[in-house]
Motif scaffolding. Structure first.
Motif, mmCIF file in Angstrom:
data_model
loop_
_atom_site.group_PDB
_atom_site.id
_atom_site.type_symbol
_atom_site.label_atom_id
_atom_site.label_comp_id
_atom_site.label_asym_id
_atom_site.label_seq_id
_atom_site.Cartn_x
_atom_site.Cartn_y
_atom_site.Cartn_z
ATOM 1 N N VAL A 185 -9.002 0.576 11.495
ATOM 2 C CA VAL A 185 -8.664 2.002 11.363
ATOM 3 C C VAL A 185 -8.112 2.268 9.974
ATOM 4 O O VAL A 185 -8.504 3.230 9.292
ATOM 5 N N ASP A 186 -7.200 1.398 9.511
ATOM 6 C CA ASP A 186 -6.636 1.547 8.165
ATOM 7 C C ASP A 186 -7.691 1.308 7.097
ATOM 8 O O ASP A 186 -7.713 1.990 6.062
ATOM 9 N N ALA A 187 -8.574 0.319 7.346
ATOM 10 C CA ALA A 187 -9.641 0.041 6.385
ATOM 11 C C ALA A 187 -10.562 1.252 6.245
ATOM 12 O O ALA A 187 -10.921 1.649 5.124
ATOM 13 N N HIS B 183 0.833 -1.204 0.000
ATOM 14 C CA HIS B 183 0.000 0.000 0.000
ATOM 15 C C HIS B 183 0.869 1.256 0.000
ATOM 16 O O HIS B 183 0.627 2.211 -0.753
ATOM 17 N N ALA B 184 1.903 1.253 0.834
ATOM 18 C CA ALA B 184 2.810 2.405 0.897
ATOM 19 C C ALA B 184 3.502 2.628 -0.439
ATOM 20 O O ALA B 184 3.720 3.767 -0.870
ATOM 21 N N HIS B 185 3.831 1.536 -1.131
ATOM 22 C CA HIS B 185 4.511 1.672 -2.414
ATOM 23 C C HIS B 185 3.623 2.334 -3.458
ATOM 24 O O HIS B 185 4.103 3.091 -4.310
ATOM 25 N N LEU C 19 -8.317 -6.525 2.905
ATOM 26 C CA LEU C 19 -7.091 -6.940 3.584
ATOM 27 C C LEU C 19 -7.027 -6.386 5.002
ATOM 28 O O LEU C 19 -6.806 -7.121 5.972
ATOM 29 N N TYR C 20 -7.234 -5.079 5.142
ATOM 30 C CA TYR C 20 -7.140 -4.451 6.465
ATOM 31 C C TYR C 20 -8.224 -4.973 7.405
ATOM 32 O O TYR C 20 -7.971 -5.235 8.587
ATOM 33 N N ALA C 21 -9.450 -5.148 6.891
ATOM 34 C CA ALA C 21 -10.559 -5.616 7.733
ATOM 35 C C ALA C 21 -10.299 -7.029 8.243
ATOM 36 O O ALA C 21 -10.473 -7.327 9.431
#
Length: 691
Positions: A137-139, A108-110, A129-131
């Motif tokens: 929080v990221d989701a 994600h950062a890339h 993915l985050y969930a």
């Protein structure tokens, strides 16, 4: 050409870098080789794409996250192609499958560093993915930053919040979403069910029916049925059943299983079995659930019969099936059946690491067979705290308190952390052995040494410990200083100690407390009456019995049973219905003569005072446990151990009498009453008369 030094992944260095012969962990970059190998491979995502195709996703992520730093180091940034959306999607899918949150964040950062603008599909994959990795929080951040959202975006967020119990956030999104499909409704309804809010689940289900009944699918109605089962509403369950039949959802096994479960939990076991019988493709989960329903409903024979049918069906039981059946065997003291289950588990090669092994230890312990319990326990590579506790409690209840305490010390040395139930077993062992100081030491260590909170059960054990030892002043002080209100188990322990030592004053206090907590329990009245009878206070005995009559409290009849050749024989006090009653009566009559010659004196203290002494002795002679023991002796070869079970606490006279019987008949006699096991052998009892 001057070399540059940079830490890079080993996978990449093996492809396009030369290692120096130095001991340094760093690698020398060879610029011509990079230009020749890397950028040739990088065309159309080259190397990363190749690694993805080969299933080497982690290596691909490593290279992806080093790519920009590497390019800057050799000043070739403008010649690197940005990875395509398909590469990002593939790598995110790998992270999702592996629940690899850290690597997913790197990908994600890339995308941000490389200037890639993710579309709807990539954003949805990121939210998923985050969930699923628990980083809501990221989701939510990805969701908030999306310029465009579809049903998948909303549903993934709602499902993520609902699964972890953040139902307020889930419902807020649910109410805000512009359009709902069956997944939206199901995610929200099942979230309420999963987190024990069945009424809200049913309210939402009704709302869905009003808005669009076509949104219901097999998962929605299954969740609604689970909610009906949770509140035990047979009426609502039947309404949903009717809807299922009208809409054709009755063709699915998931729905049939949910229907059977609903009827079972709502008390309609016959309807549950009827539904179960209609299921075409019954799996082990369906079988296990139906078997458990029978046991929970008290239908022991039906549960065992269905388990037998399962074994003949060709479907292999799982550890949940075995654990349920073994726990039922423990509850009903059906050791012979438990042994058969154990044999079957051994033949099919059950996993000694499974919790079915713990259930085996528990079953043998509850059936009084600590030898087999220990055998199973020692065969477990890594016993869990449940197994340790089952054996400790088994030793304590079977008159082996010192073995229980030794095992507890081994538990501590093993590194296994005891729980509060473990300490109930430890304190019980101290109680049965009369180890007051040791018991108090263990009690204080629960909080001071092991960091656990004291429970009401721990306090009840200590009161039992002190009361049995006749240390009533300490017991009263202990009760007065408790941080919680004493429960019925504590007061029952106290009145039990008062019965042993004839402490009438404290017995009254305990009885009054018990009358408030459970006025319908006959045990309190009987115990208090017996304490009065021991003191010759027959007027008080009469008052207690009158109170029982006025309150409609009926004394529970003493019931004992014994299993001979796989057949259970049940006896009531004075029972004459057994086919071999005449033989039993004659045997007890002759045995009574021998017992008196050996020094047995019937304890008639608790028998009605208004009958002749001879009648008192006659009444005592035909208590249920004596009938069961006598039947066991005349029905088995000499030397065969006798095992009898009783639903109530055995009386003082029977306890004394069976000690004499064990010596005269030269038999090992085990009696499990409502409190513990008594193992009689050669005129002695394992409880050492401290019970």
């Amino acid at each position: 050409m001057k070399s540059l030094t940079l830490k890079i992944p080993r996978s990449f260095s093996l492809i396009c870098f030369n290692r120096t012969h130095s001991s340094s962990s760093q690698t020398q970059l060879n610029k011509p080789l990079i230009e020749k190998t890397f950028f040739k491979s990088n065309t159309k995502d080259g190397l990363i794409s190749r690694l993805c195709k080969d299933g080497k996703f982690k290596e691909a992520i490593d290279i992806l996250c080093e790519q920009k730093r590497l390019a800057e180091a050799v000043q070739l940034l403008n010649r690197i192609d940005r990875p395509s959306a398909s590469i990002y999607s593939t790598l995110l899918q790998f992270c999702l499958q592996q629940r690899a949150l850290v690597q997913g964040k790197l990908v994600h950062a890339h995308t941000k560093v490389s200037g890639f603008v993710p579309g709807l599909f990539i954003c949805n994959r990121l939210i998923d993915l985050y969930a699923k990795c628990g980083s809501l929080v990221d989701a939510q951040k990805v969701f908030d930053e999306m310029s465009e959202r579809d049903l998948c975006s909303w549903n993934t967020m709602i499902s993520g919040y609902a699964k972890v119990g953040q139902l307020g956030e889930a419902r807020k999104l649910f109410d805000e979403m512009p359009e709902k499909d069956n997944f939206s409704w199901t995610a929200m309804i099942s979230g309420y069910v999963r987190h024990e809010r069945p009424k809200e689940a049913l309210q939402l289900y009704r709302m869905m029916q009003r808005h669009d009944n076509s949104k219901s699918n097999k998962f929605t109605v299954s969740s609604a049925l689970a909610a009906s089962a949770a509140i035990q509403s047979l009426r609502l369950g039947k309404e949903i059943h009717g809807f299922i039949m009208r809409t054709g959802l009755d063709s699915d096994e998931v729905v049939w299983s949910a229907l059977s479960d609903m009827y079972g939990k709502c008390g309609s076991i016959e309807e549950a079995k009827r539904i179960f019988d209609k299921m075409v493709n019954r799996d082990v989960v369906s079988w296990t659930a139906m078997i458990d329903r029978y046991f929970e409903d008290g239908k022991r024979e039906e549960g065992f019969a269905l388990f037998s049918e399962l074994m003949k069906s060709g479907i292999r039981p799982n550890e949940f099936t075995f654990a349920g059946v073994l726990n039922a065997c423990a509850h009903h003291a059906a050791e012979n059946l438990g042994k058969q289950v154990h044999g079957y588990m051994t033949r099919i090669g059950f996993d000694p690491l499974s919790f079915a092994s713990s259930a085996l230890v528990h079953m043998y312990s509850k059936c009084g067979n600590t030898v087999n319990a220990n055998m199973v326990f020692t065969g477990m590579p890594h016993p869990d705290v449940v197994s340790w506790t089952s054996l400790i409690v088994g030793y304590a209840q079977n008159g082996q308190p010192y073995e229980a305490l030794q095992l507890f010390e081994l538990l501590l040395k093993s590194g296994t952390k005891p729980d509060h139930i473990t300490f109930v077993g430890v304190l019980s062992a101290c109680t049965h052995a009369g180890l007051v100081e040791k018991g108090l030491e263990y009690f204080h260590s629960i909080k001071a040494k092991h960091g656990l909170a004291h429970t009401a059960d721990h306090y009840a054990c200590v009161v039992d410990l002190l009361a049995r030892a006749g240390r009533f002043e300490e017991a009263e002080n202990f009760i007065n200083e408790m941080p919680m209100k004493p429960d019925k188990f504590l007061w029952a322990s106290l009145i039990g100690g008062c019965r042993i030592h004839g402490n009438l004053k404290l017995a009254k206090r305990a009885a009054e407390a018990l009358f408030e907590i459970e006025p319908e329990n006959p045990a309190t009245y009987i115990t208090l009456a017996n304490i009065y009878a021991t003191g010759g206070m027959w007027d008080e005995v009469t008052k207690v019995r009158k109170t029982m009559h006025e309150r409609g409290v009926i004394k529970k009849p003493g019931l004992s049973w014994i299993e001979i050749k796989r057949e259970v024989h049940v006896f009531l006090v004075g029972d004459k219905s057994h086919l071999r009653y005449d033989e039993i009566h004659f045997f007890l009559h002759e045995l009574s003569k021998r017992m008196k010659e050996e020094g047995y004196v019937p304890d008639t203290n608790f028998v009605l005072h208004d009958v002749e002494e001879e009648q008192k002795e006659h009444n005592l002679s035909y208590h249920s446990e004596k009938l069961a023991v006598a039947f066991g002796i005349i029905s088995t070869p000499p030397g065969t151990p006798i095992k009898v079970f009783k639903n109530l606490r055995t009386c003082v006279d029977c306890h004394t009498a069976i000690k004499f019987i064990s010596k005269i008949a030269n038999r090992k006699i085990i009696v499990r009453d409502s409190n513990r096991f008594h193992c009689f052998e050669d005129g002695n009892c394992s409880c050492r008369d401290y019970w």
